[in-house]
Design a protein around this motif. Structure first.
Motif, PDB file in Angstrom:
ATOM      1  N   LYS A 166       0.565  -1.233  -0.426  1.00 20.87           N
ATOM      2  CA  LYS A 166       0.193   0.027   0.148  1.00 20.87           C
ATOM      3  C   LYS A 166       1.336   1.262   0.178  1.00 20.87           C
ATOM      4  CE  LYS A 166      -2.346   1.888   3.768  1.00 20.87           C
ATOM      5  NZ  LYS A 166      -3.340   0.965   5.126  1.00 20.87           N
ATOM      6  N   VAL A 167       0.021   2.322  -0.582  1.00 23.55           N
ATOM      7  CA  VAL A 167       1.462   2.913  -0.670  1.00 23.55           C
ATOM      8  C   VAL A 167      -0.523   4.448  -0.115  1.00 23.55           C
ATOM      9  CG1 VAL A 167       2.218   5.223  -1.832  1.00 23.55           C
ATOM     10  CG2 VAL A 167       2.499   3.214  -2.195  1.00 23.55           C
ATOM     11  N   THR A 168       0.134   5.243   0.420  1.00 24.63           N
ATOM     12  CA  THR A 168      -0.442   6.583   1.472  1.00 24.63           C
ATOM     13  C   THR A 168       0.097   7.574   1.328  1.00 24.63           C
ATOM     14  OG1 THR A 168      -1.153   4.464   3.124  1.00 24.63           O
ATOM     15  CG2 THR A 168      -1.203   7.280   3.883  1.00 24.63           C
ATOM     16  N   CYS A 169      -0.845   8.807   0.525  1.00 31.01           N
ATOM     17  CA  CYS A 169      -0.038   9.670   0.845  1.00 31.01           C
ATOM     18  C   CYS A 169      -1.049  11.072   1.499  1.00 31.01           C
ATOM     19  CB  CYS A 169      -0.584  10.025  -0.995  1.00 31.01           C
ATOM     20  SG  CYS A 169      -0.140  11.504  -1.397  1.00 31.01           S
ATOM     21  N   PHE A 170      -0.064  11.857   1.820  1.00 28.73           N
ATOM     22  CA  PHE A 170      -0.480  12.743   3.149  1.00 28.73           C
ATOM     23  C   PHE A 170      -0.486  14.561   2.469  1.00 28.73           C
ATOM     24  CE2 PHE A 170       0.803  10.470   7.409  1.00 28.73           C
ATOM     25  CZ  PHE A 170      -0.548   9.725   6.976  1.00 28.73           C
ATOM     26  N   THR A 171      -1.886  14.459   2.288  1.00 30.53           N
ATOM     27  CA  THR A 171      -1.316  16.837   1.898  1.00 30.53           C
ATOM     28  C   THR A 171      -2.605  16.820   2.696  1.00 30.53           C
ATOM     29  OG1 THR A 171      -3.408  16.486   0.880  1.00 30.53           O
ATOM     30  CG2 THR A 171      -0.882  15.656  -0.083  1.00 30.53           C
ATOM     31  N   LYS A 172      -2.011  18.604   2.475  1.00 29.36           N
ATOM     32  CA  LYS A 172      -3.203  19.376   3.442  1.00 29.36           C
ATOM     33  C   LYS A 172      -3.759  20.129   2.246  1.00 29.36           C
ATOM     34  CE  LYS A 172      -4.580  21.425   6.592  1.00 29.36           C
ATOM     35  NZ  LYS A 172      -5.559  20.357   7.708  1.00 29.36           N
ATOM     36  N   ASP A 173      -4.648  19.281   0.993  1.00 37.04           N
ATOM     37  CA  ASP A 173      -5.404  20.111  -0.196  1.00 37.04           C
ATOM     38  C   ASP A 173      -5.817  20.422  -0.156  1.00 37.04           C
ATOM     39  OD1 ASP A 173      -6.202  17.655  -0.135  1.00 37.04           O
ATOM     40  OD2 ASP A 173      -6.424  17.446  -1.815  1.00 37.04           O
ATOM     41  N   ASN A 174      -7.047  20.552   1.338  1.00 40.05           N
ATOM     42  CA  ASN A 174      -8.330  20.883   1.849  1.00 40.05           C
ATOM     43  C   ASN A 174      -8.418  22.493   1.154  1.00 40.05           C
ATOM     44  OD1 ASN A 174      -7.096  20.215   4.260  1.00 40.05           O
ATOM     45  ND2 ASN A 174      -9.100  20.171   5.345  1.00 40.05           N
ATOM     46  N   ILE A 175      -6.908  22.500   2.108  1.00 35.92           N
ATOM     47  CA  ILE A 175      -6.572  24.587   2.710  1.00 35.92           C
ATOM     48  C   ILE A 175      -5.574  24.676   1.364  1.00 35.92           C
ATOM     49  CG2 ILE A 175      -5.579  25.667   3.854  1.00 35.92           C
ATOM     50  CD1 ILE A 175      -7.852  24.607   5.169  1.00 35.92           C
ATOM     51  N   MET A 176      -4.748  24.099   0.969  1.00 37.86           N
ATOM     52  CA  MET A 176      -3.986  24.424   0.160  1.00 37.86           C
ATOM     53  C   MET A 176      -4.008  24.321  -1.304  1.00 37.86           C
ATOM     54  SD  MET A 176      -0.131  24.650   2.529  1.00 37.86           S
ATOM     55  CE  MET A 176      -1.209  23.553   3.532  1.00 37.86           C
ATOM     56  N   LYS A 177      -4.970  24.190  -1.937  1.00 36.52           N
ATOM     57  CA  LYS A 177      -5.859  23.308  -3.333  1.00 36.52           C
ATOM     58  C   LYS A 177      -4.676  23.346  -4.210  1.00 36.52           C
ATOM     59  CE  LYS A 177     -10.645  24.316  -1.619  1.00 36.52           C
ATOM     60  NZ  LYS A 177     -10.129  24.891  -0.692  1.00 36.52           N
ATOM     61  N   GLN A 178      -4.047  24.599  -4.631  1.00 33.62           N
ATOM     62  CA  GLN A 178      -3.235  24.224  -5.539  1.00 33.62           C
ATOM     63  C   GLN A 178      -1.912  23.678  -5.519  1.00 33.62           C
ATOM     64  OE1 GLN A 178      -3.903  26.144  -8.406  1.00 33.62           O
ATOM     65  NE2 GLN A 178      -5.686  26.792  -7.750  1.00 33.62           N
ATOM     66  N   THR A 179      -1.001  24.043  -3.932  1.00 31.52           N
ATOM     67  CA  THR A 179       0.374  23.368  -4.352  1.00 31.52           C
ATOM     68  C   THR A 179      -0.242  21.603  -3.882  1.00 31.52           C
ATOM     69  OG1 THR A 179       0.338  24.222  -1.798  1.00 31.52           O
ATOM     70  CG2 THR A 179       1.792  25.301  -3.842  1.00 31.52           C
ATOM     71  N   ASP A 180      -0.701  21.615  -2.509  1.00 26.80           N
ATOM     72  CA  ASP A 180      -0.848  20.000  -2.137  1.00 26.80           C
ATOM     73  C   ASP A 180      -2.398  19.785  -3.007  1.00 26.80           C
ATOM     74  OD1 ASP A 180       0.794  21.529   0.088  1.00 26.80           O
ATOM     75  OD2 ASP A 180      -0.213  20.088   1.778  1.00 26.80           O
ATOM     76  N   GLY A 181      -2.557  20.275  -3.713  1.00 29.59           N
ATOM     77  CA  GLY A 181      -4.048  20.068  -4.893  1.00 29.59           C
ATOM     78  C   GLY A 181      -2.940  19.204  -5.730  1.00 29.59           C
ATOM     79  N   LEU A 182      -1.900  19.772  -6.175  1.00 30.35           N
ATOM     80  CA  LEU A 182      -1.328  19.256  -7.603  1.00 30.35           C
ATOM     81  C   LEU A 182      -0.484  17.787  -7.084  1.00 30.35           C
ATOM     82  CD1 LEU A 182       0.224  19.594 -10.105  1.00 30.35           C
ATOM     83  CD2 LEU A 182       1.983  20.641  -9.111  1.00 30.35           C
ATOM     84  N   PHE A 183       0.175  18.033  -5.709  1.00 28.31           N
ATOM     85  CA  PHE A 183       0.130  16.414  -5.464  1.00 28.31           C
ATOM     86  C   PHE A 183      -0.374  15.147  -5.463  1.00 28.31           C
ATOM     87  CE2 PHE A 183       2.653  13.672  -2.238  1.00 28.31           C
ATOM     88  CZ  PHE A 183       4.118  13.614  -2.093  1.00 28.31           C
ATOM     89  N   HIS A 184      -2.012  15.663  -4.463  1.00 30.00           N
ATOM     90  CA  HIS A 184      -2.586  14.599  -4.817  1.00 30.00           C
ATOM     91  C   HIS A 184      -3.050  14.454  -6.481  1.00 30.00           C
ATOM     92  CE1 HIS A 184      -6.872  13.720  -2.668  1.00 30.00           C
ATOM     93  NE2 HIS A 184      -6.037  12.536  -3.303  1.00 30.00           N
TER      94      HIS A 184
END
Ligand code: NAD
Length: 478
Positions: A166-184
């Motif tokens: 399994k690979v789990t991804c952690f981001t904060k894309d609910n707040i940083m929609k552009q930066t963390d959003g891109l990672f997600h």
């Protein structure tokens, strides 16, 4: 024979490096060693980078660097050798396996066995910071598509190579929609190429809480630089000890391997320190250069030695431990155990692990980019936002007119709340009336109009749409 560069570093570095080299050579590692000097002596000789030109040449030539911890002298002016090495060599992935050694090393999480893969070059660590007003400083969070693709692909390839499920991804894309959003988004895109691997995404706050509480539910974790920096220390600590973990810094061409702890100067020269962290770095190195059999042999002998209760002072505990040993005695015990397999701890099995082969990054065709407006940032000491709104609202060009004003991201005009606390740092958003601005000179015009009114314009950010999708976030409360 594979040439590698080593540096014995400072403090306990030389002792743990000697022990590590003795073990890996006894296990049959086919390596030719080139030694360089880095760290305190180099810094104090006046070289603020901690590494000389000829040492760089060795690393550039061998492409593989096993580094003992170094002491960064206190006081200004000395640059972190780790950060410099990561950036100069493009070491984009930081890989830190964390495994519980229960019941031989105390931990609340006996089944913990996870690998944190952290992006190593981008995010808030680009070090681009500015003071813009009396009250406000900023740090730029830079996230790139190649940066995300490389680290996420590496995580999936790592999982494939080491039979992780399994690979789990952690981001904060609910707040940083552009930066963390891109990672997600890129995690979802690349994940599709690996149907055999389970994928999940957690918002980093609750994800981190779950990781600290039930780490046995995680396998490989991939995340951005800052979150990875914090989480990888948490993971190593809850596994039992930061003194037992190694890490790999991997790039397309170069790689650096090390222990995660520092140079422990107070323990130096006493033959006391635990060499396990650096040895774990060396095991990662041997896997990286395709000497998996040797890596497996060392790992199993190390596990067996810990199981035998042969422990250095830092992990020695009456009851579980049997013999308290020095650094060199610990190395000897591991060498005696080469070829043996642990009986309680899970034996290492790297037989089917292949060196990770990454596809080179391919740039996508350029998107249709449309200029939609501009954010003009002002240093303004006033307090009455309606007064500011009234004046700024008179600034108009053929296409651009004021859309909103925000302070620290929160919309304060029009129809802001009187109660919102405001600093001296204001963002005035101008949007094109007809959907787009044909000439970017209008951006300069609007800035010029603000300057003419006596405003202190501190920066502007253009607002673009890429293939019809807004490349900027709405103001909070907008
Ligand atoms: P440290 O990791 O050196 O020591 C923290 C504690 O852990 C100390 O009590 C130490 O005795 C113990 N410890 C660490 N490694 C051990 C080992 N192998 N065996 C037994 N005990 C061990 O951290 P610190 O004291 O904050 O830093 C000391 C120096 O190391 C500083 O100059 C710092 O800049 C440097 N440092 C270097 C690196 C690196 O080169 N990668 C990383 C971290 C810190």
């Amino acid at each position: 024979m594979r040439k590698i560069t080593i540096a014995k570093g400072d403090g306990i570095g030389p002792e743990i490096m000697d022990a590590t080299l003795k073990i890996i050579l006894a296990a049959g590692a086919k390596i030719e060693i080139e030694e360089i000097e880095v760290g305190e002596k180099v810094y104090l000789s006046g070289n603020t980078s901690g590494i000389s030109k000829s040492s760089w040449d060795s690393i550039l030539n061998t492409k593989v660097f096993l580094k003992a911890p170094i002491t960064t002298p206190q006081g200004g002016g000395y640059k972190s050798l780790n950060v410099t090495t990561r950036k100069m060599l493009g070491l984009f992935a930081n890989v830190r396996p964390c495994i519980s050694l229960h019941p031989f090393v105390k931990t609340k999480h006996p089944e913990l066995d996870m690998v944190i893969i952290r992006e190593n070059e981008e995010d808030l660590y680009a070090g681009i910071e500015h003071q813009q007003t009396d009250e406000v400083v900023q740090c730029l969070k830079l996230i790139s598509r190649p940066g995300c693709e490389k680290i996420i692909r590496y995580a999936f390839e790592y999982a494939k190579s080491y039979a992780r499920k399994k690979v789990t991804c952690f981001t904060k894309d609910n707040i940083m929609k552009q930066t963390d959003g891109l990672f997600h988004t890129i995690f979802d895109e690349i994940g599709q190429e690996y149907p055999e691997i389970e994928k999940e995404h957690w918002i980093v706050d609750i994800g981190a809480a779950k990781m600290a509480d039930t780490p046995e539910n995680f396998d490989v974790i991939v995340t951005l630089n800052l979150y990875g920096d914090i989480l990888s220390d948490v993971a190593a600590q809850i596994a039992g000890s930061v003194g037992l973990a190694g890490s790999a810094n991997i790039g397309e061409e170069f790689a650096m391997f090390e222990a995660i702890h520092g140079s422990a100067p107070r323990r130096a020269g006493q033959d006391l320190a635990n060499p396990s962290g650096l040895l774990q770095g060396a095991v990662l190195m041997l896997n990286h250069i395709g000497q998996n059999e040797v890596a497996e042999k060392i790992q199993n002998a190390w596990l067996k030695t810990l199981e035998d209760g042969v422990h250095t002072y830092d992990i020695f505990k009456e009851g579980t431990s049997k013999t308290k040993v020095s650094t060199s005695e610990f190395a000897e015990a591991i060498i005696k155990n080469l070829g043996k397999i642990p009986t309680t701890l899970k034996p290492a099995n790297y037989a089917n692990s292949k060196p990770i082969d990454l596809k080179p990054y391919k740039r996508k065709p350029a998107a249709t980019k449309v200029l939609k407006g501009v954010d003009v940032f002002l240093h303004w000491n006033g307090l009455n936002v309606d007064e500011l709104g009234e004046i700024i609202n008179t600034l108009k060009t053929e296409n651009l007119s004021l859309n909103m004003i925000s302070n620290r991201g929160i919309k304060v005009w029009p129809e802001g709340l009187k109660q919102t606390f405001c600093t001296d740092h204001w963002r005035c958003r101008f949007i094109a009336k007809n959907g787009s601005i044909p000439l970017s000179t209008e951006i300069i015009k609007i800035q010029d109009l603000a300057l003419q009114k006596g405003f202190d314009v501190i920066k502007t950010e253009n607002l673009y749409e890429f293939n019809g999708k807004a490349g900027y976030s709405l103001g909070q409360g907008q």
